[in-house]
Design a protein around this motif. Structure first.
Motif, PDB file in Angstrom:
ATOM      1  N   GLN A  24      36.764  36.243  42.717  1.00 45.83           N
ATOM      2  CA  GLN A  24      37.504  37.454  43.652  1.00 45.83           C
ATOM      3  C   GLN A  24      37.097  38.873  42.541  1.00 45.83           C
ATOM      4  O   GLN A  24      36.977  38.541  41.399  1.00 45.83           O
ATOM      5  CB  GLN A  24      38.961  37.389  43.325  1.00 45.83           C
ATOM      6  N   VAL A  26      37.540  42.057  40.251  1.00 44.64           N
ATOM      7  CA  VAL A  26      38.553  42.407  39.245  1.00 44.64           C
ATOM      8  C   VAL A  26      38.957  43.901  39.972  1.00 44.64           C
ATOM      9  O   VAL A  26      38.071  44.465  40.665  1.00 44.64           O
ATOM     10  CB  VAL A  26      38.089  42.509  38.201  1.00 44.64           C
ATOM     11  N   SER A  27      40.025  44.334  39.489  1.00 47.18           N
ATOM     12  CA  SER A  27      40.530  45.689  39.769  1.00 47.18           C
ATOM     13  C   SER A  27      41.223  46.265  38.731  1.00 47.18           C
ATOM     14  O   SER A  27      41.898  45.639  37.827  1.00 47.18           O
ATOM     15  CB  SER A  27      41.535  45.495  41.137  1.00 47.18           C
ATOM     16  N   ASP A  28      41.495  47.510  38.772  1.00 50.15           N
ATOM     17  CA  ASP A  28      42.302  48.454  37.864  1.00 50.15           C
ATOM     18  C   ASP A  28      43.679  47.732  37.777  1.00 50.15           C
ATOM     19  O   ASP A  28      44.407  47.765  36.631  1.00 50.15           O
ATOM     20  CB  ASP A  28      42.353  49.908  38.055  1.00 50.15           C
ATOM     21  N   ALA A  29      44.170  47.472  38.917  1.00 49.70           N
ATOM     22  CA  ALA A  29      45.790  47.131  39.004  1.00 49.70           C
ATOM     23  C   ALA A  29      45.959  45.818  38.314  1.00 49.70           C
ATOM     24  O   ALA A  29      47.097  45.451  37.881  1.00 49.70           O
ATOM     25  CB  ALA A  29      46.071  47.104  40.358  1.00 49.70           C
ATOM     26  N   THR A  30      44.895  44.932  38.127  1.00 45.00           N
ATOM     27  CA  THR A  30      44.948  43.554  37.694  1.00 45.00           C
ATOM     28  C   THR A  30      44.450  43.229  36.417  1.00 45.00           C
ATOM     29  O   THR A  30      44.552  42.053  35.806  1.00 45.00           O
ATOM     30  CB  THR A  30      44.990  42.527  38.674  1.00 45.00           C
ATOM     31  N   THR A  31      43.574  44.133  36.037  1.00 47.10           N
ATOM     32  CA  THR A  31      42.702  43.717  34.769  1.00 47.10           C
ATOM     33  C   THR A  31      43.129  44.689  33.491  1.00 47.10           C
ATOM     34  O   THR A  31      43.030  45.730  33.406  1.00 47.10           O
ATOM     35  CB  THR A  31      41.145  44.158  35.170  1.00 47.10           C
TER      36      THR A  31
END
Length: 145
Positions: A24, A26-31
């Motif tokens: 999946q 990665v994103s700013d919201a979850t990394t």
């Protein structure tokens, strides 16, 4: 000397070194910032680049990479620059250069021992004093847009 590297940090290095095309994104919201720092640190260590990552060299590399990001927008009107990310090729170029800038900022933070999240928070406090928000209904005219 900072050795040139393209393509930023491979996604697998953000997942503990596992590289799998089905991972999946990665994103700013979850990394967390710490995960990004660990990944870019591991990327550089695997290539033996640490001896070249002095704060001076990293600051100079940051200036160079920022210049490459500016190249993407050079000669665009303000309106064209706002729409640039809607064009697939320009979006890729912007993302690549933005990643290079971010990677070097993270490395500089690591090599100076500066906690980037705290530095940003502290600077926002200073900026709020220096550039107060306009009163309700007023148009912002502070010293910086």
């Amino acid at each position: 000397m900072v050795r040139r590297h393209r393509g930023g940090t491979p996604q697998g290095e953000l997942h503990g070194g596992r590289s799998n095309e089905r991972e999946q994104p990665v994103s700013d919201a979850t990394t967390p910032v710490a995960a990004l720092k660990a990944a870019i640190r591991a990327f550089a260590a695997a290539r033996g680049w640490e001896p070249y990552h002095s704060p001076k060299n990293l600051a100079m590399a940051l200036a160079s990479e920022t210049g490459e990001l500016c190249e993407v927008f050079r000669w665009l009107t303000p309106e064209e620059s706002r729409a640039a990310a809607n064009d697939a090729a320009l979006r890729t170029a912007i993302a690549d250069e933005l990643a290079d800038v971010a990677n070097i900022v993270l490395l500089l933070s690591e090599h100076t021992g500066i906690d980037l999240s705290e530095a940003i928070r502290a600077k926002m406090v200073k900026n709020a004093i220096k550039y107060p928000a306009p009163a309700s209904g007023e148009v912002g005219t502070g010293g910086q847009p």
